[in-house]
Structures are given as structure tokens and as C-alpha cells.
Design an enzyme around this catalytic site. Structure first.
Site, PDB file in Angstrom:
ATOM      1  N   ARG B 117       0.743  -1.193  -0.225  1.00 14.24           N
ATOM      2  CA  ARG B 117       0.056  -0.015   0.105  1.00 14.24           C
ATOM      3  C   ARG B 117       0.719   1.342  -0.067  1.00 14.24           C
ATOM      4  O   ARG B 117       0.274   2.304  -0.023  1.00 14.24           O
ATOM      5  CB  ARG B 117      -0.908  -0.173   1.327  1.00 14.24           C
ATOM      6  CG  ARG B 117      -1.889  -1.007   1.124  1.00 14.24           C
ATOM      7  CD  ARG B 117      -3.247  -1.063   2.002  1.00 14.24           C
ATOM      8  NE  ARG B 117      -4.221  -1.949   1.264  1.00 14.24           N
ATOM      9  CZ  ARG B 117      -4.341  -3.245   1.759  1.00 14.24           C
ATOM     10  NH1 ARG B 117      -3.453  -3.706   2.571  1.00 14.24           N
ATOM     11  NH2 ARG B 117      -4.993  -4.117   1.198  1.00 14.24           N
ATOM     12  N   GLY B 177      -3.520 -10.739   7.492  1.00 13.97           N
ATOM     13  CA  GLY B 177      -3.435 -12.328   8.022  1.00 13.97           C
ATOM     14  C   GLY B 177      -4.881 -12.515   8.882  1.00 13.97           C
ATOM     15  O   GLY B 177      -5.041 -13.820   9.334  1.00 13.97           O
ATOM     16  N   GLY B 178      -5.627 -11.417   9.051  1.00 17.27           N
ATOM     17  CA  GLY B 178      -6.684 -12.015  10.096  1.00 17.27           C
ATOM     18  C   GLY B 178      -7.730 -12.665   9.417  1.00 17.27           C
ATOM     19  O   GLY B 178      -8.640 -12.852  10.354  1.00 17.27           O
ATOM     20  N   TRP B 227      -3.556  -3.814   8.783  1.00 13.74           N
ATOM     21  CA  TRP B 227      -2.879  -3.654   7.787  1.00 13.74           C
ATOM     22  C   TRP B 227      -3.237  -2.349   7.030  1.00 13.74           C
ATOM     23  O   TRP B 227      -2.295  -1.771   6.034  1.00 13.74           O
ATOM     24  CB  TRP B 227      -3.218  -4.677   6.581  1.00 13.74           C
ATOM     25  CG  TRP B 227      -4.802  -4.961   6.368  1.00 13.74           C
ATOM     26  CD1 TRP B 227      -5.278  -6.013   7.100  1.00 13.74           C
ATOM     27  CD2 TRP B 227      -5.627  -4.302   5.979  1.00 13.74           C
ATOM     28  NE1 TRP B 227      -6.617  -6.125   6.790  1.00 13.74           N
ATOM     29  CE2 TRP B 227      -6.620  -5.236   5.863  1.00 13.74           C
ATOM     30  CE3 TRP B 227      -5.838  -3.160   5.077  1.00 13.74           C
ATOM     31  CZ2 TRP B 227      -8.154  -4.694   5.427  1.00 13.74           C
ATOM     32  CZ3 TRP B 227      -7.038  -2.729   4.594  1.00 13.74           C
ATOM     33  CH2 TRP B 227      -8.103  -3.521   4.840  1.00 13.74           C
ATOM     34  N   ASN B 245     -11.237  -7.366  11.301  1.00 16.00           N
ATOM     35  CA  ASN B 245     -12.395  -8.435  11.869  1.00 16.00           C
ATOM     36  C   ASN B 245     -11.679  -9.321  12.688  1.00 16.00           C
ATOM     37  O   ASN B 245     -10.503  -9.842  12.721  1.00 16.00           O
ATOM     38  CB  ASN B 245     -13.146  -9.232  10.599  1.00 16.00           C
ATOM     39  CG  ASN B 245     -11.862  -9.779   9.796  1.00 16.00           C
ATOM     40  OD1 ASN B 245     -11.264  -9.162   8.991  1.00 16.00           O
ATOM     41  ND2 ASN B 245     -11.985 -11.134   9.910  1.00 16.00           N
ATOM     42  N   ASP B 288     -17.684  -9.628   8.482  1.00 17.43           N
ATOM     43  CA  ASP B 288     -16.450  -9.238   7.991  1.00 17.43           C
ATOM     44  C   ASP B 288     -16.465  -7.800   7.910  1.00 17.43           C
ATOM     45  O   ASP B 288     -15.917  -7.168   6.941  1.00 17.43           O
ATOM     46  CB  ASP B 288     -15.867 -10.020   6.707  1.00 17.43           C
ATOM     47  CG  ASP B 288     -14.509  -9.758   6.573  1.00 17.43           C
ATOM     48  OD1 ASP B 288     -13.707  -9.206   7.137  1.00 17.43           O
ATOM     49  OD2 ASP B 288     -13.970  -9.941   5.018  1.00 17.43           O
ATOM     50  N   ASP B 290     -14.866  -5.363   9.025  1.00 19.05           N
ATOM     51  CA  ASP B 290     -13.629  -4.815   9.804  1.00 19.05           C
ATOM     52  C   ASP B 290     -13.802  -3.473  10.031  1.00 19.05           C
ATOM     53  O   ASP B 290     -14.498  -2.605   9.174  1.00 19.05           O
ATOM     54  CB  ASP B 290     -12.594  -5.546   9.318  1.00 19.05           C
ATOM     55  CG  ASP B 290     -12.111  -4.807   8.111  1.00 19.05           C
ATOM     56  OD1 ASP B 290     -12.116  -3.759   7.639  1.00 19.05           O
ATOM     57  OD2 ASP B 290     -11.187  -5.533   7.302  1.00 19.05           O
ATOM     58  N   TRP B 452     -11.469  -0.277  -5.477  1.00 19.15           N
ATOM     59  CA  TRP B 452     -11.178  -0.089  -4.170  1.00 19.15           C
ATOM     60  C   TRP B 452     -10.520   1.499  -3.820  1.00 19.15           C
ATOM     61  O   TRP B 452      -9.657   1.633  -3.148  1.00 19.15           O
ATOM     62  CB  TRP B 452     -10.130  -0.979  -3.468  1.00 19.15           C
ATOM     63  CG  TRP B 452     -10.693  -2.428  -3.430  1.00 19.15           C
ATOM     64  CD1 TRP B 452     -10.504  -3.631  -4.303  1.00 19.15           C
ATOM     65  CD2 TRP B 452     -11.415  -2.943  -2.292  1.00 19.15           C
ATOM     66  NE1 TRP B 452     -11.116  -4.453  -3.649  1.00 19.15           N
ATOM     67  CE2 TRP B 452     -11.896  -4.270  -2.577  1.00 19.15           C
ATOM     68  CE3 TRP B 452     -12.233  -2.440  -1.233  1.00 19.15           C
ATOM     69  CZ2 TRP B 452     -12.472  -4.956  -1.806  1.00 19.15           C
ATOM     70  CZ3 TRP B 452     -12.778  -2.960  -0.373  1.00 19.15           C
ATOM     71  CH2 TRP B 452     -12.913  -4.450  -0.400  1.00 19.15           C
TER      72      TRP B 452
END
Lengths: 265, 532
Positions: B117, B177-178, B227, B245, B288, B290, B452
């Protein structure tokens, strides 16, 4: 710290070969001890035609070409064992184990140096690096100059032979971004350094002291870009054989990820 | 003529002045020094050369093709006429006027290839993360490696995509990785050495406050990833970081409780890593939704009282306003029409649930969609208009749950959300008034509802955003009126930035595989060729 060494090494070497599912893989692939044994066999039996470092001669180049990349381990094994009919490539009576060792060694010729065991003392190599002033142009971990490529991870990027040739014959292959440039501005300044990029319209360069310049070409009165580097051409003579081996051992160990070599299979 | 040339020649040298913390506090100006441009996350630039009156004259200036890219999510940073753009395990320095590459650093030995990012900058160092969680520091002029530091183990479910966040003398990073099980954290490393200064887990350890919001089974693997980069209030000396999440995403039966600090914003002292307060948007999330969207810091009147506010348009469909000093909940208003899981948010900030909206084994419709009413795509805020610009998705999904054994790192999310074929989603750029929470204008987009891309606001009175149909679009900040657009021919997953070099304002956005830069049209001068 060194936890993932062998699996990763095997993965790197295996990625290049993609064996057919019904073929045996190399049982000693990536094994440093086997690679060293293979090197000794190679020097005695193969180097005469394929070159001391696999660069080719009477036989094909084993280092860079598609020949190796496109052959599976099993195909290489068969070629070494049976030879190639109608060519000068003979077969051999070597035991299977030693042929597999040869396959492992030849496979490593084009691999980044960090993944293959090499002779020499890396600690002494660091002294050779310092003694010869390499750091004036090359940086490692933030220490050093800017006229040559950063070497912080060079062993993980380049093969052993690439590194050797880059030292003894630096003019043969100039790394991108490190060609010699002399730029003269319209206000009369002359700036020497390395050219990072250039076109008819812009020049991006770093001078001898590390300053970065972004020129539009109308700002420049003259530009000379040479297909050569600032690196002296005589390191092959200045650095003795043992010192060169140590220097290469040092550079080979510079890797962006930990690599552990040595030990048996 | 001579003095003109002299000036130009001098400016050809990129400044040797190291970037300071004070410089970052003043960003954005000609430079764009953080992921959001400013510490407050407003993504509002003082540049005003491009206005509603002349935006129609915008034209492409250059394109940088990222050979290895499959999906760029990078937001460039710009300093002294040099732009830094990232991709998975690589970073490029570009001449910001021409897009010509100056240097590239690429780490082919990284074990993990993920999106990236963006970069951060301090001193003469540029920072970015590799997919396998190394924070890398490079010389901004040459790309030489200064140091790198591994800060998380891929064998424990971590990978990295975050744009590092510089505060004072340290670089703060988070983890991904959540969605497959890990334990989220943020960590601060010394900008000069990479030494870890502190680490704050976003899921409490056993016995710590908040541990009671988890069942024992998943407390070590409950997610709450980090992230997205953070924002910072220098006066309060607090950073604000949003969390992901809880895991498994869509099945909550194994993690009964509110699952702190998932789906939340946390306020953290950057000197010590201590959490000052937290606010959880979606307790015990099973959709989800988050919390990873920008916490935007502005001072404004809320309910008639001056506040140091934190704005946040959450995936769950509510536009929150918090007091950023204390974390006190002030207000939440729906910012999408397709919202059916909660009747509203009560006076303490807790959702008033509509029964029967959880995912089920056979599928259960709920709104917003799994992609959220908004998401991590960057909103922006213009103090002159007083408007908050947020990319908004009107969509419902069918949510499915699975009570399968939750084994970490096996690509198991406990179910999922699927778009309903007969109810396609639709994106809007939506202008909200933080004082009231009300919508002021909408700019509807065409497209497949898969983008996005975020926004950037300018003092020129123009808002730029990537749309759902491959365009960069400019609209009037006051009214949302279309001013200009450009078809980049590729979908967009990143947010635009704006900067200035040699008195010219540029706007840059990364598309799927390229970095595009635009500026006001001017006739090109003939260039004498000097390189032979």
C-alpha cells in the site's frame, strides 16, 4: 535465525526444473556437501569442454542457457550417464550418486551465490573488501559509496560466476543505473557520476558524492554517457587468488534472507 | 534568460535536506509525505492551481508501467520532486515530473507476494514492508539498503501490506492475515536502526483486560489485523489505528463475546505503545465488517459543541463521530440506504441489532455487503466546504456460515458473503456533513462494483477520485458537479495524491498495473536532442 534454509534452497532449485511426475528427482538436490563433491568431479571430468565455470567451450554453456533451465534433473542425469549420440558428449561409468552430485552442481551454476556452498573464508573476504577500497563505491548495509551497485544482498541476487566476472571484468556487463556519465550544464558546471536513467528529454543521475540530479535535457549543454563503469579494470591482477576466493565467499553470503549452508544431507 | 537557466539548473539537484518530523507535520504542501498526505488523514492538499474553472484542461503527463504488477494498491509519497511507489516486495523512485525511473529495490527472496500500500519517509530513509513482514529502510537517493528488520513470522499467520507510518523518530507497522487466523498487532521500530521499541497486540493476552470478550479457544488466533496505516494528532500525541475483523470471519460460535479489539479504532501513545482508549464499531462481528477505514481527525462542532473529533465511515454502514481525546461516542448516522442489520446505534455507541441477520449455513441476506458500505479506500475532508468525501457502496449480500473446525492458516474464514446476481451493487462518491451526519450530495458511478479507489481533496475546490469504471474523475468539491475524467483502461484499487514540482500541480493515481499522472495542459516546447 537460520530456520528455513534447506527447504527454501530446495524450493529455489526445484522451481527451475519442474520434473515430470513419473521421473525421479535428484536425491541430493541443494545439498551443499553433494554440490561440492559434484564440483570436484566437474573440474576433473567436464570442465575441459564446458569451461571451468560452465561458460561453455567445445560443449555448451551450462550456466545461463535454456539448456539447463529446461532440462529436468532426470534428463540431465540421463545425458551425463549415456552421453549424446552423434556428438562429442560421452557417457560415463560413474556411480549414480556421483552423477546426481554433478547434476546438483551444474544446477547451482546459475543459482544465486548465496544458495550454493562456495570455498573461501567470508570473514577474510570482508577484510579484502575493505583493504581494496571497494566501499568507496559500493555500499553494504548503508556504509559505502554510490558509484557502484549496493551489495547488501548481492549474494542472493547474482550467481557466483557473475560476481567473479563483475570483479575481474567489470566492463563486460555494466549494471543498469551505473553507466558512467559526464553532464555539462548550460551554466558551465560539469557533473560526473552514474546515470540512473536517461532519454532525449530527461537525465536522472547521481554524482560522485551521492547527490541526485533530475535534469531536463534543455538544461544541459552536453552529456556523455559511456557503456562502461567507474570500476577499475585490474582487480583481477591486484587481488590474489586466495584473496579473491575469500572475497567471493564474503559477497556470496550477503543475502536479504538468512541462508545456512554446510552439513551433510 | 541566464537567470532563468541558473535557477532551473540549481533546482535540478534533488534536495539534500533530510525529511524531518516537522516537515511531515506540515505535509501535504508541494510534497506528499505520508500515505494520507497529512497526519490527520484528511487527504486535503493546500494546492490550488487546479480549480473547477480549469480542471477541464487536465491532461495526462506521464505513465509508469509496473512490469510485475497484478494489482497496484500503492499510494505514492513525494518528496523534493521524487516519487516513491511500491508493489509487492519492490519499490521504485521516479522523477515526479516525468515518471522516469531513478532506482528500483526489489526483494525476490521474500517468501510472500502480496499487494503493497505504499512507503514512508524520514531523514534520508524511505521505508516499506515486504510481503513476509520485513520493514526495509533504503537510502532515498540511491535505493541502497540501509537495514531491514523482520517484525512478524509468516508461520504464525502474518503477512504485510501496510504503508509504514512515521511518528517522531519511529516507524509504526501493522500486519495482515486476520482472515485466516493470527493475532494482530502494531509495532514501532527505530527509524535509524530498526530496533523494536514497542509492540501492542490488538487482541488481549490471557488474563489481560478484554480477554473476557473471547472464549479461550481462539484468543491466540482471533485476527484484528492492522494492515491499514494510521493517523496522528501531534497535540494530543496519540495515534489512531483501526483494526480488522475477528476470526473466523463469518462464524462467531467459537468466539462468543464482543471480541476486543477487533473492528475497532484504538488510540495509542506513540512513545510507549500504551492504548489510551478504544472504540469498537461492530462488537462480535460476523459479516467481515472490519474497522479498517480512515480515522479522520478534524476539529468541528458536533451537536452544537466544539470537539476534537474523529470521523470514520465504517464498513457496517454507519458514519461515526467520536471525541478523539477520550474516545467518547458522539454520533452515528447511516450513510447508505442498504443497511438492515441494525436499527441504529444507541447512546453508548452500541448497535441496536435486528434479529436474524447473522450468516447461516444456507445463506442469509444482509446489508451492507461484505465489501462494506465503505472500506479502506481513502475518504477526504475539505475544511473550506466542511464536507467529508467518502466512496460508498450500496449493496447487500447473502452471507453463509460454516461451523467447521477453525484451523488457523488454512484459508478458512467460517463462511463468506456473495453478491446477489439480481441486485448488483452501485458505488457513489458521497459528501457528508460531519456537523450533522447528513448527506449533502451524491455522485453515482457506473461499473461492476469491484473497485477500491479513494479520494483526494484540494484547496482549489476539486475532489479527485478513482471510480468503479476505470476513470480518474474530478468533481466540484461544493456541489459534486463533474469537471473532468480520464479513462485509464484498467480498474483502480488505490487512492490519488496531489503534489507540486517547479510550480506545477500534479495528480497521481495507481491503476491496476500503471501509475498515471495528470496536470494542466500546456503546449510542449520543442526539445533539442543532446544525447547522441
Amino acid at each position: 535465525m537460520y530456520r528455513k534454509v534447506l527447504p527454501f534452497l530446495v524450493a529455489v532449485l526445484a522451481a527451475a526444473q519442474q520434473p515430470r511426475s513419473d521421473e525421479p528427482g535428484n536425491p541430493v538436490a541443494g545439498d551443499p556437501g553433494a554440490i561440492e563433491s559434484g564440483r570436484k568431479t566437474y573440474v576433473g571430468s567436464c570442465a575441459g569442454c564446458h569451461g571451468a565455470t560452465g561458460e561453455g567451450g567445445r560443449g555448451p554453456n551450462l550456466r545461463d542457457g535454456r539448456l539447463i533451465r529446461r532440462s529436468s534433473d532426470a534428463q540431465m542425469f540421463r545425458t551425463i550417464q549415456k552421453g549424446i549420440a552423434g556428438t562429442e558428449m560421452p557417457g560415463t561409468n560413474l556411480p549414480d550418486t556421483r552423477i546426481w552430485e554433478l547434476v546438483a552442481f551444474v544446477r547451482g551454476l546459475g543459482s544465486p551465490a548465496a544458495f550454493v556452498m562456495h570455498p573461501g573464508d567470508a570473514a577474510k573476504g570482508a577484510e579484502v573488501f575493505a583493504k581494496n577500497g571497494c566501499g568507496a563505491c559500493h555500499s553494504i548495509g548503508g556504509q559505502g559509496g554510490t558509484l557502484g551497485p549496493d551489495l547488501s544482498t548481492i549474494g542472493g541476487l547474482r550467481s557466483y560466476e557473475y560476481l567473479r566476472e563483475a570483479i575481474v571484468k567489470p566492463g563486460d556487463r555494466v549494471a543498469a543505473g551505473f553507466q558512467k556519465i559526464v553532464a555539462k550544464t548550460k551554466d558551465g558546471r560539469v557533473i560526473e557520476g552514474v546515470v540512473k536513467n536517461y532519454s532525449n528529454y530527461e537525465v536522472q543521475m547521481v554524482d560522485r558524492t551521492g547527490k541526485l540530479y533530475l535534469f531536463r535535457t534543455p538544461e544541459l549543454a552536453d552529456v556523455k554517457i559511456a557503456v562502461e563503469t567507474w570500476m577499475p579494470q585490474d582487480y583481477g591482477k591486484r587481488i590474489g587468488r586466495d584473496e579473491m576466493t575469500d572475497l567471493l565467499a564474503y559477497l556470496s553470503r550477503l543475502s536479504s534472507r538468512p541462508v545456512k549452508l554446510g552439513g551433510g544431507r | 534568460m541566464f537567470s532563468f537557466l541558473f535557477t532551473v539548473a540549481l533546482s535540478a539537484q534533488v534536495t539534500e535536506k533530510p525529511v524531518t518530523f516537522e516537515d511531515i507535520k506540515r505535509s501535504p504542501n508541494a510534497d506528499w509525505l505520508t500515505y494520507a498526505g497529512d497526519y490527520q488523514g484528511t487527504r486535503h492538499s493546500p494546492l490550488a492551481r487546479i480549480t473547477p474553472a480549469n480542471a477541464g484542461n487536465l491532461a495526462p503527463k506521464w505513465t509508469f508501467h509496473m512490469e510485475t504488477s497484478r494489482k497496484l494498491e500503492t499510494v505514492p509519497i513525494v518528496y523534493g520532486g521524487v516519487m516513491y511507489v511500491t508493489n509487492s516486495n519492490e519499490i521504485h523512485a521516479l522523477d515526479a515530473r516525468s515518471g522516469r525511473r531513478i532506482w528500483t529495490y526489489r526483494d525476490d527472496q521474500s517468501e510472500v507476494s502480496r499487494v503493497n500500500r505504499g512507503a514512508a519517509i524520514l531523514g534520508n530513509r524511505v521505508f516499506f514492508v515486504t510481503g513476509d513482514c520485513y520493514l526495509v529502510a533504503l537510502d532515498r537517493r540511491t535505493g541502497a539498503l540501509l537495514w531491514q528488520k523482520k517484525y512478524a513470522d509468516t508461520k504464525k499467520g502474518y503477512f504485510a501490506t501496510v504503508a509504514p507510518f512515521v511518528v517522531k523518530d519511529r516507524v509504526i507497522v501493522g500486519v495482515g492475515g486476520g482472515d485466516t487466523g493470527n493475532r494482530g498487532f502494531i509495532a514501532a521500530m527505530s527509524a535509524s536502526t530498526g530496533e523494536e521499541l514497542w509492540r501492542l497486540y490488538t487482541i488481549p493476552g490471557r488474563g489481560e483486560p478484554g480477554a473476557e470478550t473471547w472464549t479461550d479457544r481462539l484468543i491466540d488466533w482471533g485476527g484484528a489485523a492492522t494492515w491499514l496505516s494510521g493517523t496522528y494528532d501531534p497535540d494530543l500525541n496519540l495515534i489512531y489505528w483501526t483494526t480488522g475483523n475477528p476470526w473466523p470471519d463469518f462464524y462467531g460460535g467459537d468466539r462468543k463475546g464482543t471480541n476486543l479489539y477487533a473492528c475497532a479504532v484504538i488510540a495509542v501513545d506513540p512513545d510507549t505503545g500504551k492504548m489510551k482508549w478504544y472504540f469498537q464499531f461492530t462488537p462480535h462481528d460476523t459479516h467481515d465488517w472490519d474497522g479498517q477505514g480512515w480515522p479522520v481527525l478534524i476539529d468541528t462542532a458536533v451537536n452544537g459543541k466544539a470537539r476534537k473529533a474523529l470521523l470514520h465511515a465504517n464498513r457496517n454502514g454507519f458514519f461515526y463521530v467520536l471525541d478523539r481525546v477520550t474516545g467518547e461516542y458522539l454520533r452515528a448516522t447511516p450513510f447508505v440506504d442498504k443497511l438492515d442489520w441494525a436499527k441504529g446505534i444507541d447512546s453508548k455507541g452500541v448497535p441496536v441489532l435486528v434479529p436474524g441477520k447473522d450468516p447461516t449455513p444456507t445463506g442469509n441476506k444482509a446489508c451492507p455487503s461484505v465489501r462494506g458500505a465503505s472500506n479502506w479506500m481513502s475518504p477526504s475532508y475539505n475544511p473550506a466546504t466542511g464536507l467529508f468525501y467518502v466512496v460508498t457502496l450500496e449493496q447487500c449480500d447473502v452471507y453463509v456460515s460454516s461451523a467447521k473446525e477453525p484451523v488457523p492458516m488454512q484459508n478458512f474464514a467460517g463462511g463468506g458473503g456473495e453478491q446477489i446476481p439480481t441486485e448488483p451493487g452501485k458505488f457513489y462518491l458521497r459528501a457528508l456533513d460531519p456537523k450533522t451526519g447528513k448527506r449533502v450530495w451524491d455522485y453515482p458511478m457506473t461499473g461492476p462494483a469491484t473497485m477500491w479507489a479513494g479520494t483526494v481533496s484540494t484547496a482549489g475546490g476539486v475532489v479527485f477520485f478513482g471510480d468503479d469504471d476505470n476513470h480518474l474523475v474530478a468533481v466540484d468539491a461544493k456541489t459534486g458537479r463533474h469537471l473532468w475524467h480520464y479513462n485509464m483502461g484498467q480498474p483502480v484499487f488505490a487512492s490519488p495524491v496531489t503534489y507540486e514540482v517547479d510550480g506545477k500541480q500534479y495528480v497521481t493515481i495507481a491503476s491496476q498495473t500503471d501509475v498515471f499522472t495528470f496536470g494542466l495542459h500546456e503546449a510542449m516546447q520543442s526539445v533539442p536532442v543532446v544525447i547522441h
